[in-house]
Design an enzyme around this catalytic site. Structure first.
Site, short mmCIF file in Angstrom:
data_model
loop_
_atom_site.label_atom_id
_atom_site.label_comp_id
_atom_site.label_asym_id
_atom_site.label_seq_id
_atom_site.Cartn_x
_atom_site.Cartn_y
_atom_site.Cartn_z
N CYS A 1 0.76 -1.07 0.13
CA CYS A 1 -0.06 -0.01 0.04
C CYS A 1 0.82 1.29 0.17
O CYS A 1 0.16 2.34 -0.17
CB CYS A 1 -0.97 0.23 1.28
SG CYS A 1 -0.01 0.19 2.80
N GLU B 1 -7.09 -6.18 -1.23
CA GLU B 1 -7.32 -5.24 -0.16
C GLU B 1 -6.20 -4.15 -0.38
O GLU B 1 -5.12 -4.51 -0.51
CB GLU B 1 -7.37 -5.91 1.25
CG GLU B 1 -7.45 -5.03 2.29
CD GLU B 1 -6.07 -4.77 3.39
OE1 GLU B 1 -6.11 -4.36 4.40
OE2 GLU B 1 -4.95 -5.22 2.59
N ARG C 1 -10.15 0.27 4.85
CA ARG C 1 -9.61 -0.32 3.76
C ARG C 1 -10.54 -0.55 2.71
O ARG C 1 -11.63 -1.14 2.76
CB ARG C 1 -8.93 -1.63 4.16
CG ARG C 1 -7.84 -1.57 5.28
CD ARG C 1 -6.64 -1.16 4.82
NE ARG C 1 -5.38 -1.04 5.52
CZ ARG C 1 -5.16 0.01 6.58
NH1 ARG C 1 -6.03 0.97 6.78
NH2 ARG C 1 -4.26 -0.05 7.33
#
Length: 476
Positions: free
Chosen positions: A82, A120, A173
């Site tokens: 991320c 995710e 998320r």
């Protein structure tokens, strides 16, 4: 060696696997490993210790222009890195090398055609700054034959009731879930985003200590508050007492209700009295910062008038010996009487104080919060509970610092469980149209709403099974 698969079992490939949040949710449902990969050696060791499946590796070596060596599977999961999209990173998106790891996922997807995809990432991936990257991901999945919503679906464990796997942690998320469209069916060009049913959602205030639950003892190894940390809190606690007395005095003099403590950032470095000092701080400051500075000037003037210059100066001399980030306070605890009644997080922006309802997101780069009522920090085991992992999940003998980091990088098991259930209901018609889709739907729809016990039972079973791979030594 990996665990043996039962004939006809739903299988999954676990990319960027961490210690196995996705594996926990899917294993509890009855799915079995086809593949797992995690580049961090410590996380991979914990993964193998619990799931008895090798994970240490590099997905770019298993899926690249030379080919894909990832075995066939029904479900592919991954919390792909991320940092390229996180507000705490540089936000270069797909211009960063790590941002291009989606292309490795895409190579696997196009080659193996798993029936279901569940990815995710941080909420910011779907934010305005990364609109282009988000649209690229959606378009590429659709071009690969998958039905996927363009509107983002954001979930957090604190929004889900504890009976359905929720936990007292604000951890927003974005989930990208997609279903392979059978050749004889037509893709919906604009499917609705996955949404959780109303009965699954949390409809009351969390109680951190009881709902997690937290261990009642104040003496939990590895959770001690340092002398410096206690000094920082105690000194700001003194100012909280001063501010409350000042607000009460204002109320007595004006007859108005007692006002709450300031909600704006409180910066002791801005508590200066001369015009020259204030002009220097305001010089070149952006509008948002100038606004906070002026509020701090007013706050200081009122407190100094109430306390007297001598008492105010004494307090300031002490606080200015602290590190810069400890000279700031973010009071977000409404009417709480004391800092020690609250959760205290040490952040670059200052001491953030909140009521003990739920915690901010665990992250890999900051210190663990102090739980004021218990006079200690959150333990590593409690951090694992926040992520939905049962108490028989093993971290071996590794240092707590590694466990905190892994939990900060992890995915919440309860959220994954509910997202998979909601997705399978949305795409039920697609899943029931194929043999593998029917197997996935039957497995997910019949899985418990609260996965913790099922995860614990699966972990116990793996420890008892003699033909599983021997546990990896967890690295110190």
């Amino acid at each position: 060696m990996p665990t043996q698969q039962a004939p006809g079992a739903v299988t999954f490939a676990d990319l960027f696997a961490g210690v196995g949040g996705f594996a926990a949710a899917l294993s509890a449902m009855g799915a079995e490993h086809a593949y797992a990969v995690e580049i961090d050696k410590h996380a991979a060791a914990v993964y193998e210790e619990n799931w008895k499946h090798p994970a240490l590796g590099d997905v770019t070596k298993d899926a690249n222009d030379a080919g894909v060596t990832v075995p066939p599977h029904d479900v592919i999961t991954g919390g792909f890195p991320c940092q390229p999209f996180s507000k705490s990173g540089a936000q270069r998106g797909m211009d960063e090398v790590r941002g291009t790891l989606f292309w490795n996922i895409e190579k696997i997807v196009r080659e193996r055609k798993p029936t279901l995809i569940c990815l995710e990432n941080v909420r910011n991936l779907a934010g305005p700054r990364h609109k282009h990257e988000w649209q690229v991901i959606i378009e590429h999945l659709r071009n690969a034959g998958y039905q996927v919503a363009e509107e983002s679906a954001v979930f957090s464990p604190h929004l889900i009731a504890p009976d359905f796997g929720g936990s007292p942690q604000v951890r927003e998320r974005v989930f990208i879930t997609a279903t392979l469209v059978p050749e004889h069916m037509v893709m919906d060009p604009d499917p609705a985003p996955v949404a959780l049913p109303e009965h699954v959602l949390m409809h009351r205030e969390w109680n951190l200590v009881e709902d997690l639950p937290m261990d009642a003892s104040r003496n939990v190894a590895g959770t001690e508050i340092s002398l410096d940390e206690r000094a920082w809190v105690d000194h700001w606690e003194q100012m909280v007492v001063f501010m409350r007395a000042w607000r009460a005095d204002q109320s007595r003099r004006t007859g108005e209700p007692i006002r709450r403590l300031p909600g704006h950032p409180i910066w002791a470095d801005a508590w200066v009295s001369t015009s020259a000092e204030r002009e220097r701080l305001l010089d070149g400051a952006p509008a948002w910062k100038a606004g906070f500075l002026k509020k701090n000037f007013d706050l200081y003037d009122g407190l100094r008038e109430f306390l007297g210059a001598k008492e105010m100066g004494k307090w300031l001399r002490r606080v200015r010996q602290f590190p810069e980030s400890r000279r700031k306070l973010e009071w977000q605890a409404q009417d709480a009487e004391s800092m020690w009644d609250c959760v205290i997080s040490f952040r670059p922006s200052g001491l953030r104080v909140k009521r003990p309802t739920h915690l901010p997101a665990l992250v890999a780069i900051t210190q663990t919060p102090i739980i004021g009522p218990l006079k200690r920090k959150l333990s590593a085991r409690e951090a694992a509970r926040l992520q939905g992992l049962p108490d028989n999940f093993s971290f071996g003998t590794q240092r707590d610092a590694l466990t905190y980091k892994q939990m900060g990088n992890g995915v919440n098991v309860g959220v994954v469980n509910q997202v998979l259930k909601a997705h399978c209901e949305r795409d039920k018609h697609l899943l029931l149209a194929t043999e593998r889709g029917r197997a996935i739907y039957a497995m997910v729809s019949s899985a418990p709403d609260l996965p913790r016990e099922a995860v614990a039972e699966r972990l116990d079973a793996l420890q008892r099974t003699p033909d599983t791979a021997s546990a990896a030594a967890v690295l110190p």
